[in-house]
Scaffold this active site. Structure first.
Site, mmCIF file in Angstrom:
data_model
loop_
_atom_site.group_PDB
_atom_site.id
_atom_site.type_symbol
_atom_site.label_atom_id
_atom_site.label_comp_id
_atom_site.label_asym_id
_atom_site.label_seq_id
_atom_site.Cartn_x
_atom_site.Cartn_y
_atom_site.Cartn_z
ATOM 1 C CD GLU A 155 -4.052 8.141 4.463
ATOM 2 O OE1 GLU A 155 -4.774 7.942 3.299
ATOM 3 O OE2 GLU A 155 -3.613 6.970 5.130
ATOM 4 C CG ASP A 186 -2.255 7.343 0.724
ATOM 5 O OD1 ASP A 186 -1.287 7.325 -0.258
ATOM 6 O OD2 ASP A 186 -3.424 8.024 0.496
ATOM 7 C CG ASP A 213 -2.262 1.779 6.562
ATOM 8 O OD1 ASP A 213 -2.802 2.762 7.126
ATOM 9 O OD2 ASP A 213 -2.138 1.745 5.505
ATOM 10 C CB SER A 225 -2.027 3.732 -3.814
ATOM 11 O OG SER A 225 -2.724 4.829 -3.301
ATOM 12 N N GLY A 226 -5.343 3.233 -3.094
ATOM 13 C CA GLY A 226 -6.504 3.969 -3.169
ATOM 14 C C GLY A 226 -6.250 5.292 -3.597
ATOM 15 C CE LYS A 244 -5.418 -0.261 -1.562
ATOM 16 N NZ LYS A 244 -4.509 0.169 -0.369
ATOM 17 C CG ASP A 302 -1.745 1.196 1.463
ATOM 18 O OD1 ASP A 302 -2.187 1.521 0.405
ATOM 19 O OD2 ASP A 302 -1.880 1.746 2.784
ATOM 20 N NE ARG A 323 -11.838 9.601 0.946
ATOM 21 C CZ ARG A 323 -11.187 8.417 1.331
ATOM 22 N NH1 ARG A 323 -10.174 8.676 2.016
ATOM 23 N NH2 ARG A 323 -11.277 7.483 0.466
#
Length: 412
Positions: free
Chosen positions: A204, A197, A351, A283-284, A328, A195, A240
């Site tokens: 982030e 962030d 995480d 990654s998101g 992912k 990952d 967001r």
């Protein structure tokens, strides 16, 4: 011509000699001991040597002298003791039969990380191993900094039974413990995907963009809820990203300059690459940053969301396939296919709750400074703020890490 390899001279019921030498370490001790034994034409069955704080313990399991006769074994003993005294060492020779007992079925590597690693923690963890029916066959130190890391070779209990019991004790003792099945696959893991962030980087990314858009607090609140698993990731991502609508694309360069790599990130990647691993990120966050990380770190694979841009402004939407929790795991599988690596030989590091599918899909899932729900579900957890500690879970020593450092730039 018979190609059958020669059989060992000893069986379980045949006599052997255990020669043990200990004292202050110096060059030539191992050579000297075996040169002394060579005069009696013994065969070497096993050797163990360890040096701790400048003190050597050297053990050699050998056959009795080939030349059988009155006083020959006594002469060997006297000669070894005399050699040891000349070198200010102590020697002990014990008669017995056979070799070491074969290791029992059910073999695991138990890696214990502590900062510090207390005697109480070692006692508690090893006691739990014994209670599970395991036997500790060997202990080896992997690193002394930035954490103390030791590896225990354990046999006699299935990895699946040992892991939860030891993990529970580790949490109580505030140390990290990884339990991995022994075998060739451990060192054969050849793809590591992590990952971004709060794993590869300390930030982030969407919050960095939000700070420039003046909506940092609103975005951070949604991010925290999503990482705890309280919100659907795809919906929270859209919510967001909408807050970024109208932000000038020139902010990308500013955000890239603000990204902070996690301590140990460069060392982790450099060491893995030098040892032949392929490394990817999923990654998101956004390709506007992950593309930069790929170039900065020389990564092999990357997948992330893309912020849509029209006329030099963010539209408040993402384009293409959304990289969410299930995404992912899909990307991990795709990377493994491209690398021609079986999933059993992959490692995933993350995480948050949206990393769980990826962690469970990989051969080894590592929760790095993770939320409680992730720590409980992952194969193992690392709770130290140094990303390179993950190397120890793969059996990579600090010496190998330092060798990789010689071929790269200092850690930033």
């Amino acid at each position: 011509m018979d190609s059958t390899p020669p059989q060992p001279r000893t069986a379980d019921d045949e006599r052997t000699l255990l020669v043990k030498v200990f004292g202050k370490d110096r060059p030539g001790i191992t050579t000297g001991l075996f040169a002394t034994l060579a005069g009696f034409e013994v065969d070497v069955i096993d050797i163990e040597q360890v040096v701790t704080r400048g003190r050597i313990t050297l053990c050699a399991l050998v056959t009795p002298p080939a030349k059988i006769g009155p006083g020959v074994e006594g002469a060997l003993r006297a000669t070894v003791h005399r050699w040891a005294e000349d070198h200010r060492l102590q020697a002990e020779i014990i008669s017995g039969t056979g070799d070491n007992r074969p290791r029992a079925e059910g073999r695991s590597h138990v890696t214990v990380l502590g900062h510090p690693l207390t005697a109480a923690a070692v006692s508690a963890v090893t006691s739990r191993i014994t209670e599970c029916g395991g036997n500790i066959d060997r202990i080896f130190r992997l690193a002394k900094y930035p954490v103390t890391a030791v590896e225990l070779a354990v046999s006699g209990v299935a990895t699946e039974l040992l892991r939860p019991a030891v993990a529970l004790e580790a949490a109580a003792q505030r140390v990290d413990v990884a339990v991995v099945a022994a075998g060739l696959e451990r060192r054969a893991k050849r793809l590591v995907v992590m990952d971004v962030d709060s794993t590869l980087i300390q930030d982030e990314v969407i919050e960095l963009f939000a700070a420039h858009a003046g909506c940092e607090a609103e975005v951070a609140e949604v991010t925290a809820a999503a990482m705890r698993g309280e919100l659907d990731f795809a919906e929270s991502l859209r919510a967001r990203v909408e807050l970024l609508a109208g932000l000038d694309v020139s902010v990308v360069d500013k955000v890239r300059s603000e990204v902070r790599l996690t301590p140990g990130a460069r060392t982790l990647i450099r060491t893995l690459q030098r040892l032949g691993y392929q490394v990817g990120i999923v990654s998101g966050g956004f390709t506007q940053v992950t593309d930069y990380l790929v170039e900065l770190l020389g990564l092999d694979y990357a997948a992330a969301n893309t912020l849509e841009v029209v006329d030099g402004k963010f539209t408040g939407r993402v384009s293409g396939e959304i990289v969410d929790r299930a995404g992912k795991a899909r990307w991990l599988t795709r990377f493994a296919d491209r690398a021609r690596v079986p999933l059993a030989q992959t490692v995933a590091i993350g995480d948050g709750a949206n990393d769980l599918d990826m962690l469970n899909t990989a051969g080894l899932g590592v929760a790095f400074n993770a939320k409680p729900v992730v720590r409980e579900a992952a194969d193992t957890a690392v709770n130290f703020p140094f990303l390179d500690t993950v190397l120890y879970l793969l059996g990579i020593t600090r010496e190998e890490v330092e060798a990789a450092d010689l071929h790269g730039t200092p850690e930033e």
